[in-house]
Structure formats: C-alpha cells, structure tokens
Motif scaffolding. Structure first.
Motif, PDB file in Angstrom:
ATOM      1  N   SER A  38       0.854  -1.188   0.000  1.00 32.13           N
ATOM      2  CA  SER A  38       0.000   0.000   0.000  1.00 32.13           C
ATOM      3  C   SER A  38       0.890   1.238   0.000  1.00 32.13           C
ATOM      4  O   SER A  38       2.082   1.155   0.306  1.00 32.13           O
ATOM      5  CB  SER A  38      -0.937   0.013   1.209  1.00 32.13           C
ATOM      6  OG  SER A  38      -0.193   0.021   2.424  1.00 32.13           O
ATOM      7  N   LYS A  39       0.292   2.368  -0.348  1.00 30.24           N
ATOM      8  CA  LYS A  39       1.082   3.602  -0.462  1.00 30.24           C
ATOM      9  C   LYS A  39       0.293   4.774   0.071  1.00 30.24           C
ATOM     10  O   LYS A  39      -0.890   4.926  -0.241  1.00 30.24           O
ATOM     11  CB  LYS A  39       1.470   3.818  -1.936  1.00 30.24           C
ATOM     12  CG  LYS A  39       2.455   4.932  -2.192  1.00 30.24           C
ATOM     13  CD  LYS A  39       2.964   4.825  -3.622  1.00 30.24           C
ATOM     14  CE  LYS A  39       3.950   5.934  -3.957  1.00 30.24           C
ATOM     15  NZ  LYS A  39       3.266   7.204  -4.182  1.00 30.24           N
ATOM     16  N   ASP A  40       0.937   5.567   0.878  1.00 29.75           N
ATOM     17  CA  ASP A  40       0.358   6.803   1.394  1.00 29.75           C
ATOM     18  C   ASP A  40       1.036   7.950   0.664  1.00 29.75           C
ATOM     19  O   ASP A  40       2.167   8.310   0.978  1.00 29.75           O
ATOM     20  CB  ASP A  40       0.588   6.893   2.905  1.00 29.75           C
ATOM     21  CG  ASP A  40      -0.115   8.082   3.537  1.00 29.75           C
ATOM     22  OD1 ASP A  40      -0.342   9.087   2.824  1.00 29.75           O
ATOM     23  OD2 ASP A  40      -0.419   8.020   4.730  1.00 29.75           O
ATOM     24  N   VAL A  42       5.627   3.907   1.230  1.00 32.93           N
ATOM     25  CA  VAL A  42       5.034   2.655   0.786  1.00 32.93           C
ATOM     26  C   VAL A  42       5.204   1.636   1.899  1.00 32.93           C
ATOM     27  O   VAL A  42       6.199   1.657   2.629  1.00 32.93           O
ATOM     28  CB  VAL A  42       5.671   2.170  -0.535  1.00 32.93           C
ATOM     29  CG1 VAL A  42       7.129   1.790  -0.354  1.00 32.93           C
ATOM     30  CG2 VAL A  42       4.883   1.018  -1.132  1.00 32.93           C
ATOM     31  N   TYR A  43       4.225   0.769   2.028  1.00 31.79           N
ATOM     32  CA  TYR A  43       4.228  -0.236   3.087  1.00 31.79           C
ATOM     33  C   TYR A  43       4.137  -1.634   2.484  1.00 31.79           C
ATOM     34  O   TYR A  43       3.579  -1.815   1.394  1.00 31.79           O
ATOM     35  CB  TYR A  43       3.041  -0.023   4.027  1.00 31.79           C
ATOM     36  CG  TYR A  43       2.970   1.349   4.632  1.00 31.79           C
ATOM     37  CD1 TYR A  43       2.181   2.337   4.048  1.00 31.79           C
ATOM     38  CD2 TYR A  43       3.694   1.668   5.774  1.00 31.79           C
ATOM     39  CE1 TYR A  43       2.115   3.608   4.590  1.00 31.79           C
ATOM     40  CE2 TYR A  43       3.629   2.942   6.326  1.00 31.79           C
ATOM     41  CZ  TYR A  43       2.841   3.900   5.731  1.00 31.79           C
ATOM     42  OH  TYR A  43       2.780   5.162   6.273  1.00 31.79           O
ATOM     43  N   LEU A  44       4.646  -2.587   3.223  1.00 28.43           N
ATOM     44  CA  LEU A  44       4.478  -3.992   2.861  1.00 28.43           C
ATOM     45  C   LEU A  44       4.043  -4.733   4.123  1.00 28.43           C
ATOM     46  O   LEU A  44       4.842  -4.935   5.039  1.00 28.43           O
ATOM     47  CB  LEU A  44       5.766  -4.601   2.304  1.00 28.43           C
ATOM     48  CG  LEU A  44       5.617  -6.037   1.783  1.00 28.43           C
ATOM     49  CD1 LEU A  44       4.732  -6.044   0.524  1.00 28.43           C
ATOM     50  CD2 LEU A  44       6.975  -6.645   1.469  1.00 28.43           C
ATOM     51  N   GLN A  45       2.771  -5.074   4.171  1.00 29.31           N
ATOM     52  CA  GLN A  45       2.251  -5.851   5.291  1.00 29.31           C
ATOM     53  C   GLN A  45       2.458  -7.319   4.965  1.00 29.31           C
ATOM     54  O   GLN A  45       1.950  -7.808   3.954  1.00 29.31           O
ATOM     55  CB  GLN A  45       0.767  -5.558   5.501  1.00 29.31           C
ATOM     56  CG  GLN A  45       0.123  -6.367   6.610  1.00 29.31           C
ATOM     57  CD  GLN A  45       0.678  -6.030   7.986  1.00 29.31           C
ATOM     58  OE1 GLN A  45       0.858  -4.857   8.307  1.00 29.31           O
ATOM     59  NE2 GLN A  45       0.941  -7.048   8.789  1.00 29.31           N
ATOM     60  N   MET A  46       3.184  -8.004   5.825  1.00 29.05           N
ATOM     61  CA  MET A  46       3.530  -9.403   5.585  1.00 29.05           C
ATOM     62  C   MET A  46       2.893 -10.256   6.674  1.00 29.05           C
ATOM     63  O   MET A  46       3.249 -10.133   7.849  1.00 29.05           O
ATOM     64  CB  MET A  46       5.054  -9.578   5.581  1.00 29.05           C
ATOM     65  CG  MET A  46       5.767  -8.677   4.597  1.00 29.05           C
ATOM     66  SD  MET A  46       7.541  -8.974   4.496  1.00 29.05           S
ATOM     67  CE  MET A  46       8.058  -8.464   6.128  1.00 29.05           C
ATOM     68  N   ASN A  47       1.953 -11.072   6.263  1.00 33.08           N
ATOM     69  CA  ASN A  47       1.248 -11.962   7.195  1.00 33.08           C
ATOM     70  C   ASN A  47       1.573 -13.406   6.879  1.00 33.08           C
ATOM     71  O   ASN A  47       2.040 -13.729   5.787  1.00 33.08           O
ATOM     72  CB  ASN A  47      -0.258 -11.738   7.103  1.00 33.08           C
ATOM     73  CG  ASN A  47      -0.667 -10.333   7.507  1.00 33.08           C
ATOM     74  OD1 ASN A  47      -0.032  -9.695   8.343  1.00 33.08           O
ATOM     75  ND2 ASN A  47      -1.746  -9.844   6.903  1.00 33.08           N
ATOM     76  N   ASN A  48       1.299 -14.266   7.837  1.00 35.65           N
ATOM     77  CA  ASN A  48       1.542 -15.702   7.653  1.00 35.65           C
ATOM     78  C   ASN A  48       2.946 -15.952   7.094  1.00 35.65           C
ATOM     79  O   ASN A  48       3.112 -16.666   6.109  1.00 35.65           O
ATOM     80  CB  ASN A  48       0.480 -16.315   6.733  1.00 35.65           C
ATOM     81  CG  ASN A  48       0.523 -17.827   6.734  1.00 35.65           C
ATOM     82  OD1 ASN A  48       1.029 -18.447   7.660  1.00 35.65           O
ATOM     83  ND2 ASN A  48      -0.015 -18.414   5.672  1.00 35.65           N
TER      84      ASN A  48
END
Length: 127
Positions: free
Chosen positions: A71-73, A79-85
């Motif tokens: 995602s990007k604000d 910019v973000y990178l959400q890392m799950n699992n």
C-alpha cells in the motif's frame, strides 16, 4: 535525487506478521511508482510486490499472493508492505525501490525499471 529509507524489518516466527515501511525523502514524479524486492542468501534479487501510484494497479509474486499486501500513502511519500503468515522462505533482505510511473497503468516488477533503491532491511523468519 530521491532517498529511500526502509524500516520495520526484524525477526518473526512462522505464521507471524511484520510490516515494512519505506519513506521517500521527497515527492517527485520520479518516485510515484514503488516496489519491494528481496534477496535471500545465495539467490538473486526478486520482485515481491509493486504498486502504481496510489494503488491503481498492484503486482505480487506468486509466492506471496494472499499473504503480503502493498500500500502507499501519497501524502507521506511512504510505501508499506504488510507481511502476514510469514514462512521461513520469506527470510531475506528486503529492498524498497522507486521510479517514475509511465503512462501505462501497470506496477513495475523488474529491477531495471527502478531509478532509486533503499539500503535494505533484514527479515528473518524462524520455524
């Protein structure tokens, strides 16, 4: 010249989550397309995720689809990178990259398309 500063790396157990952030030093049209790449020991750097401007288009590597979200604000030039699992195979140095978006609405997934690179942040996932 745009400088990129990554943060949020660290260690996690398998199944856990981490969120990476990458802040650009300033907004310019040369940095409105951004992406995340990673390089594991002994392997080539690979694209993980990329975003066109504020999200008109995104790209994910097959190995992270359904687990990672980019995602990007635009207001924060971040910019973000959400890392799950997370999985042990996600262990790598993660790099943020930025470049100018072209007229074609498509996230950029190749290294040679990017003008600016961050210094990298280590992500280590233990089983």
């Amino acid at each position: 010249q745009v400088q990129l500063v990554e943060s949020g790396g660290g260690s996690a157990q398998a199944g856990g989550s981490l969120r990476l952030s990458c802040a650009a030093s300033a907004y310019t049209p040369n940095s409105n397309c951004m992406g995340w790449f990673r390089q594991a020991p002994g392997k080539e750097r690979e694209a993980v995720a990329a975003i066109y401007q504020g999200g008109l288009n995104t790209y994910y590597a097959d190995s992270v689809k359904g687990r990672f979200t980019i995602s990007k604000d635009n207001a924060k030039n971040t910019v973000y990178l959400q890392m799950n699992n997370l999985k042990p195979e996600d262990t790598a140095v993660y790099y943020c990259a930025a470049t100018r978006c072209g007229a074609v609405v498509a996230a950029k997934r190749f290294e040679h398309e990017y003008m600016y690179w961050g210094q990298g942040t280590q992500v280590t996932v233990s089983s």
